[in-house]
Design an enzyme around this catalytic site. Structure first.
Site, PDB file in Angstrom:
ATOM      1  N   LYS A 108      87.505  26.242 -65.124  1.00 43.31           N
ATOM      2  CA  LYS A 108      86.936  25.148 -64.327  1.00 43.31           C
ATOM      3  C   LYS A 108      87.349  25.258 -62.854  1.00 43.31           C
ATOM      4  CE  LYS A 108      84.551  22.953 -67.524  1.00 43.31           C
ATOM      5  NZ  LYS A 108      83.091  22.820 -67.458  1.00 43.31           N
TER       6      LYS A 108
ATOM      7  N   ARG B  13      95.928  23.569 -71.523  1.00 50.29           N
ATOM      8  CA  ARG B  13      94.528  23.799 -71.148  1.00 50.29           C
ATOM      9  C   ARG B  13      94.443  24.929 -70.130  1.00 50.29           C
ATOM     10  NH1 ARG B  13      93.720  21.388 -75.073  1.00 50.29           N
ATOM     11  NH2 ARG B  13      92.601  19.429 -75.414  1.00 50.29           N
TER      12      ARG B  13
ATOM     13  N   SER C 224      82.674  16.381 -78.699  1.00 52.55           N
ATOM     14  CA  SER C 224      83.711  17.424 -78.730  1.00 52.55           C
ATOM     15  C   SER C 224      85.091  16.853 -78.440  1.00 52.55           C
ATOM     16  CB  SER C 224      83.377  18.564 -77.771  1.00 52.55           C
ATOM     17  OG  SER C 224      83.613  18.202 -76.440  1.00 52.55           O
TER      18      SER C 224
ATOM     19  N   ARG D  45      96.497   9.126 -70.346  1.00 50.89           N
ATOM     20  CA  ARG D  45      96.384   9.992 -69.164  1.00 50.89           C
ATOM     21  C   ARG D  45      95.710   9.274 -68.002  1.00 50.89           C
ATOM     22  NH1 ARG D  45      94.356  15.748 -71.713  1.00 50.89           N
ATOM     23  NH2 ARG D  45      92.346  14.707 -71.690  1.00 50.89           N
TER      24      ARG D  45
ATOM     25  N   TYR E  48      91.004  26.865 -70.106  1.00 54.58           N
ATOM     26  CA  TYR E  48      89.975  25.906 -69.674  1.00 54.58           C
ATOM     27  C   TYR E  48      90.147  25.600 -68.183  1.00 54.58           C
ATOM     28  CZ  TYR E  48      87.222  21.572 -69.662  1.00 54.58           C
ATOM     29  OH  TYR E  48      86.283  20.591 -69.403  1.00 54.58           O
TER      30      TYR E  48
ATOM     31  N   ARG F 293      88.333  17.442 -80.748  1.00 59.36           N
ATOM     32  CA  ARG F 293      89.644  17.908 -80.271  1.00 59.36           C
ATOM     33  C   ARG F 293      90.753  16.987 -80.774  1.00 59.36           C
ATOM     34  NH1 ARG F 293      86.395  19.258 -76.003  1.00 59.36           N
ATOM     35  NH2 ARG F 293      86.660  17.336 -74.811  1.00 59.36           N
TER      36      ARG F 293
HETATM   37  P1  NAD Z   1      80.305  18.225 -75.773  1.00 61.28           P
HETATM   38  O1  NAD Z   1      81.366  19.263 -75.609  1.00 61.28           O
HETATM   39  O2  NAD Z   1      80.512  17.216 -76.830  1.00 61.28           O
HETATM   40  O3  NAD Z   1      78.895  18.900 -75.994  1.00 61.28           O
HETATM   41  C1  NAD Z   1      78.647  20.146 -75.422  1.00 61.28           C
HETATM   42  C2  NAD Z   1      77.184  20.510 -75.602  1.00 61.28           C
HETATM   43  O4  NAD Z   1      77.060  21.851 -75.145  1.00 61.28           O
HETATM   44  C3  NAD Z   1      76.694  20.468 -77.040  1.00 61.28           C
HETATM   45  O5  NAD Z   1      75.467  19.781 -77.099  1.00 61.28           O
HETATM   46  C4  NAD Z   1      76.530  21.952 -77.385  1.00 61.28           C
HETATM   47  O6  NAD Z   1      75.493  22.178 -78.333  1.00 61.28           O
HETATM   48  C5  NAD Z   1      76.207  22.532 -76.029  1.00 61.28           C
HETATM   49  N1  NAD Z   1      76.500  23.963 -75.926  1.00 61.28           N
HETATM   50  C6  NAD Z   1      77.589  24.607 -76.395  1.00 61.28           C
HETATM   51  N2  NAD Z   1      77.476  25.919 -76.169  1.00 61.28           N
HETATM   52  C7  NAD Z   1      76.295  26.105 -75.543  1.00 61.28           C
HETATM   53  C8  NAD Z   1      75.608  27.244 -75.065  1.00 61.28           C
HETATM   54  N3  NAD Z   1      76.130  28.476 -75.204  1.00 61.28           N
HETATM   55  N4  NAD Z   1      74.407  27.068 -74.465  1.00 61.28           N
HETATM   56  C9  NAD Z   1      73.876  25.841 -74.331  1.00 61.28           C
HETATM   57  N5  NAD Z   1      74.472  24.725 -74.774  1.00 61.28           N
HETATM   58  C10 NAD Z   1      75.672  24.863 -75.375  1.00 61.28           C
HETATM   59  O7  NAD Z   1      80.050  17.496 -74.358  1.00 61.28           O
HETATM   60  P2  NAD Z   1      81.066  17.050 -73.231  1.00 61.28           P
HETATM   61  O8  NAD Z   1      82.456  16.894 -73.787  1.00 61.28           O
HETATM   62  O9  NAD Z   1      80.422  15.911 -72.544  1.00 61.28           O
HETATM   63  O10 NAD Z   1      81.150  18.315 -72.263  1.00 61.28           O
HETATM   64  C11 NAD Z   1      80.085  18.626 -71.361  1.00 61.28           C
HETATM   65  C12 NAD Z   1      80.654  19.290 -70.124  1.00 61.28           C
HETATM   66  O11 NAD Z   1      81.583  18.401 -69.498  1.00 61.28           O
HETATM   67  C13 NAD Z   1      81.433  20.579 -70.392  1.00 61.28           C
HETATM   68  O12 NAD Z   1      81.220  21.495 -69.340  1.00 61.28           O
HETATM   69  C14 NAD Z   1      82.875  20.114 -70.384  1.00 61.28           C
HETATM   70  O13 NAD Z   1      83.783  21.136 -70.068  1.00 61.28           O
HETATM   71  C15 NAD Z   1      82.811  19.055 -69.292  1.00 61.28           C
HETATM   72  N6  NAD Z   1      83.910  18.089 -69.325  1.00 61.28           N
HETATM   73  C16 NAD Z   1      84.084  17.278 -70.413  1.00 61.28           C
HETATM   74  C17 NAD Z   1      85.136  16.366 -70.398  1.00 61.28           C
HETATM   75  C18 NAD Z   1      85.384  15.452 -71.577  1.00 61.28           C
HETATM   76  O14 NAD Z   1      86.468  14.842 -71.620  1.00 61.28           O
HETATM   77  N7  NAD Z   1      84.474  15.293 -72.502  1.00 61.28           N
HETATM   78  C19 NAD Z   1      85.982  16.280 -69.305  1.00 61.28           C
HETATM   79  C20 NAD Z   1      85.764  17.122 -68.213  1.00 61.28           C
HETATM   80  C21 NAD Z   1      84.714  18.016 -68.226  1.00 61.28           C
END
Ligand code: NAD
Length: 240
Positions: A145, A138, A178, A199, A141, A182
């Site tokens: 972050k 990662r 998402s 993890r 990523y 993955r």
């Molecule tokens: P996700 O990745 O399943 O959904 C992401 C959403 O972002 C979708 O609705 C998509 O349409 C929207 N999106 C993508 N590109 C976009 C753009 N250019 N403009 C506007 N919207 C856009 O959701 P998630 O996994 O909950 O992730 C949300 C946030 O949380 C992200 O910043 C991710 O990095 C962070 N995050 C997620 C996790 C995890 O394990 N899921 C862990 C740590 C951080």
């Protein structure tokens, strides 16, 4: 109703953490503007909704200025896999544009009105995969972050006496569409799911609602003495 009387602007509110945050903000009485690049995903939210690609600077800043929110939740983000050897310039630009530059642009648009009112809370979604820990494969990523944490601290410090606060949330593994994509992309969903669960010392994956509960706290006046922090919510991952 911990957010009664406040307005909130949420990016990437269509699914996952962003959607849970938009729902929780609305449930706590905020008037929410919920946006996502995929407008269909916004159906059913108790909010003003419209499509917004956060990498479209003009559209993003016009939308944020128009909403003039008390609370800004920057949720949009994308996960690139791979080590440092896999990072192309194109992927680097895409990751930094979406994960960092868009958060900065939204903050630039939200801040002036917050400063004028002398109050505001900015909540950026970072990750434990950052300066906090290195998740394998990662690299891009994690570095993006890490920049979110740096952005958060700088905004907090530069405006610390103004009534505007800026914090970020660093989730561990959280159940979202998402995340399942993955896992499927590994070619062996079940094995990958077991590895993702392992993890967390708690032995499970987190829920978007658990992350949203922390976002409500950071958005509300309950957290008035907290700014510039990376708030970890990860089932104990970073403690190991
Ligand atoms: P996700 O990745 O399943 O959904 C992401 C959403 O972002 C979708 O609705 C998509 O349409 C929207 N999106 C993508 N590109 C976009 C753009 N250019 N403009 C506007 N919207 C856009 O959701 P998630 O996994 O909950 O992730 C949300 C946030 O949380 C992200 O910043 C991710 O990095 C962070 N995050 C997620 C996790 C995890 O394990 N899921 C862990 C740590 C951080």
């Amino acid at each position: 109703m911990r957010l009664r009387g406040k307005t909130a602007f949420v990016t990437a509110a269509g699914q996952g953490i962003g959607r849970a945050i938009a729902e929780a903000f609305a449930a706590e009485g905020a008037a929410v503007t919920a946006t996502d690049v995929n407008a269909d995903l916004l159906d059913g939210l108790e909010a003003t909704t419209y499509p917004l690609d956060v990498t479209d600077r003009a559209a993003l800043q016009a939308a944020v200025r128009g909403a003039s929110p008390d609370i800004l939740a920057n949720c949009a983000g994308i996960v690139h896999g791979g080590t440092v050897l896999d990072i192309t310039d194109e992927a680097f630009d895409a990751a930094l544009n979406l994960n960092v530059r868009a958060q900065m642009h939204a903050i630039q648009a939200a801040l002036p009105a917050m400063l004028e009112r002398g109050t505001g809370s900015i909540v950026n979604i970072a990750s434990v995969a950052s300066t906090i820990l290195a998740a394998p494969n990662r690299c891009l990523y994690g570095l993006s972050k890490s920049a979110v944490i740096g952005l958060t601290k700088s905004v907090a410090v530069d405006f610390v006496t103004t009534g505007v606060r800026c914090n970020c949330i660093c989730p561990g593994t959280v159940d979202s569409p998402s995340m399942h994509a993955r896992l499927r992309a590994t070619g062996d969903y079940d094995t990958a799911l077991k590895a993702f669960i392992a993890r967390q010392p708690m032995g499970r994956i987190g829920t978007p609602q658990e992350v949203a509960a922390l976002a409500v706290y950071l958005a509300s006046d309950e957290s008035a003495f907290t700014t510039g922090q990376a708030h970890i919510i990860d089932g104990g991952w970073a403690a190991t």
